[in-house]
Design a protein around this motif. Structure first.
Motif, mmCIF file in Angstrom:
data_model
loop_
_atom_site.group_PDB
_atom_site.id
_atom_site.type_symbol
_atom_site.label_atom_id
_atom_site.label_comp_id
_atom_site.label_asym_id
_atom_site.label_seq_id
_atom_site.Cartn_x
_atom_site.Cartn_y
_atom_site.Cartn_z
ATOM 1 N N LEU A 267 22.986 58.638 0.850
ATOM 2 C CA LEU A 267 23.518 58.544 -0.512
ATOM 3 C C LEU A 267 25.041 58.574 -0.489
ATOM 4 N N GLY A 268 25.604 59.456 0.335
ATOM 5 C CA GLY A 268 27.051 59.509 0.470
ATOM 6 C C GLY A 268 27.599 58.281 1.155
ATOM 7 N N GLY A 269 26.890 57.810 2.183
ATOM 8 C CA GLY A 269 27.373 56.667 2.941
ATOM 9 C C GLY A 269 27.360 55.374 2.154
ATOM 10 N N ARG A 270 26.306 55.139 1.384
ATOM 11 C CA ARG A 270 26.167 53.860 0.684
ATOM 12 C C ARG A 270 26.782 53.864 -0.709
ATOM 13 N N TYR A 271 26.681 55.000 -1.390
ATOM 14 C CA TYR A 271 27.095 55.043 -2.791
ATOM 15 C C TYR A 271 28.290 55.966 -3.039
ATOM 16 N N HIS A 335 20.890 62.292 -12.224
ATOM 17 C CA HIS A 335 19.834 61.700 -11.413
ATOM 18 C C HIS A 335 20.407 60.534 -10.606
ATOM 19 N N LEU A 336 19.663 60.091 -9.614
ATOM 20 C CA LEU A 336 20.118 58.999 -8.757
ATOM 21 C C LEU A 336 20.430 57.735 -9.549
ATOM 22 N N SER A 337 19.689 57.499 -10.612
ATOM 23 C CA SER A 337 19.868 56.267 -11.393
ATOM 24 C C SER A 337 21.263 56.159 -11.988
ATOM 25 N N LYS A 338 21.920 57.285 -12.192
ATOM 26 C CA LYS A 338 23.276 57.253 -12.758
ATOM 27 C C LYS A 338 24.248 56.531 -11.831
ATOM 28 N N PRO A 347 13.190 52.590 -0.455
ATOM 29 C CA PRO A 347 12.613 52.533 0.896
ATOM 30 C C PRO A 347 13.645 52.546 2.021
ATOM 31 N N SER A 348 14.726 51.798 1.862
ATOM 32 C CA SER A 348 15.738 51.782 2.925
ATOM 33 C C SER A 348 16.505 53.103 2.993
ATOM 34 N N LEU A 349 16.704 53.752 1.831
ATOM 35 C CA LEU A 349 17.322 55.076 1.829
ATOM 36 C C LEU A 349 16.434 56.070 2.582
ATOM 37 N N ALA A 350 15.138 56.001 2.328
ATOM 38 C CA ALA A 350 14.201 56.915 2.981
ATOM 39 C C ALA A 350 14.203 56.706 4.494
ATOM 40 N N GLU A 351 14.245 55.470 4.925
ATOM 41 C CA GLU A 351 14.287 55.189 6.363
ATOM 42 C C GLU A 351 15.550 55.768 6.984
ATOM 43 N N ALA A 352 16.678 55.574 6.305
ATOM 44 C CA ALA A 352 17.946 56.083 6.839
ATOM 45 C C ALA A 352 17.955 57.606 6.878
#
Length: 380
Positions: A267-271, A335-338, A347-352
């Motif tokens: 979450l920190g890396g991508r967003y 929430h994440l949606s914000k 799915p890709s977040l979960a894999e990472a």
């Protein structure tokens, strides 16, 4: 629980009112020719760094080009600047990003390896410059740990570099440094400390040393955090949070964090979501998932914080999780949606997140990809 364990802490910790007065005797003992003062623009704007400068009687250089959540390229640039400054002692005054950067500089200055090398082989690091850490947030615990988190932009993830050489030589915990902390920062960093404490206490690497510090941190945080964040005059609660953040940091060095931190890294890396916020969004979903494996541990937390009563272990577990939910809600964690995250991104977040094996192996309950996806969806 581990059968073999260790406790590694900063050599000297000064705490309490006017603890900053210990800067002068530290400098007298270390006899540096020049001090490097690491801060960020926010600290400079408040003038808080002047409390350090007025206690220095040696030349100093200010390093203030440290952004929130720095990537490893930024750290390399700071290393280069430090190496050409002539400084031979580091004082870091700030939050986790400032202290993590300073810790990395302390093992990279004059070294033949780079930050990128440490991402692959953190064990090669050795301390080259002694350090004093002065936290200005009550949360990250970086002043106590041997960890430094950096963003790896090409992989869209944050990575924790861990090496004992980065443990501070001195720490100063002075409540004056957090009295005027903005509410948003106080909330995110305070929740980071809460995550550290509860994760260390429930992780598979928990041990008597980490339990001592993690449980005491929880005793201080759970009753204090909302008032410390929202009431500028809540001096006692703010002091509780400052000490608790340090205790939780010490717990990290002995055990470590779990799935909350692992799943927060992408979450920190991508967003570019602040570290404390990303942890806070995932705290309750992960603790609910882990609960079947942690009933006894949650019961111990309940007894320590709320006192022993006639509730069953299941009821105590549920009460602790409910308290975590209250804190996250009361501190207005989004929430994440914000942040523009959609169900398709999960799915890709979960894999990472699952790929952060250093932390996932410490989670008390094994987690599949489908279960990680469900946790992110609950936070969406």
């Amino acid at each position: 629980m581990l059968e073999k364990y260790a406790l590694k802490v900063p050599a000297v910790v000064y705490a309490g009112s006017d603890a900053l007065d210990n800067i002068k005797p530290i400098i007298e003992k270390e006899k540096p020719s020049k001090v490097a003062l690491f801060v960020d623009k926010g600290i400079e704007k408040t003038g808080l760094h002047k409390k350090v400068i007025e206690r220095l009687d040696v030349p100093y250089a200010i390093f203030d080009e440290i952004p929130p959540e720095p990537d490893y390229h930024v750290v390399e640039a700071v290393v280069d600047s430090f190496s050409s400054s002539g400084a031979d002692f580091i004082i870091a005054m700030g939050g986790g990003s400032v202290m993590d950067t300073a810790k990395l500089v302390s093992v990279l200055a004059t070294a033949p390896y780079t930050v990128k090398d440490l991402l692959k082989t953190p064990g090669m690091a050795a301390k080259h410059v002694r350090t004093l850490m002065i936290p200005t947030t009550a949360g990250t615990g970086s002043e106590a740990t041997c960890n430094a988190i950096v963003l790896v932009p090409e992989d869209d993830i944050k990575v924790g570099i861990v090496n004992d050489a980065m443990i501070a030589d001195y720490v100063i915990l002075d409540p004056v440094t957090i009295m005027n902390l903005p509410e948003k920062i106080a909330a995110s960093t305070g929740l980071d400390a809460l995550c550290h404490a509860i994760e260390c206490f429930t992780g598979t690497k928990a041990n008597p040393f980490s339990d001592t510090f993690a449980l005491k941190a929880l005793e201080l945080i759970l009753p204090s955090i909302e008032k410390a964040v929202k009431d500028r005059n809540a001096i006692k609660e703010k002091e509780n949070m400052l000490i608790a953040a340090f205790y939780a940091g010490v717990a990290i060095t002995s055990s470590g964090t779990t799935a909350v931190h692992a799943l927060s890294y992408p979450l920190g890396g991508r967003y570019h979501i602040a570290h404390g916020v990303s942890n806070a969004m995932l705290l309750v979903p992960v603790m609910k998932f882990n609960a079947p494996s942690c009933t006894e541990r949650f019961s111990i937390v309940y007894d320590a914080v709320f006192g022993r009563d006639g509730k069953s272990p299941e009821e105590k577990k549920d009460a602790v999780i409910k308290r975590l939910e209250e804190i996250v809600a009361n501190l207005s964690i989004p929430h994440l949606s914000k942040f523009g995250i959609t169900d398709g991104d999960i799915p890709s977040l979960a894999e990472a997140g699952l790929d952060v094996k250093r932390l996932m192996v410490n989670n008390p309950r094994p987690m599949t990809l489908e279960e990680a996806i469900a946790i992110y969806r609950e936070a969406l």
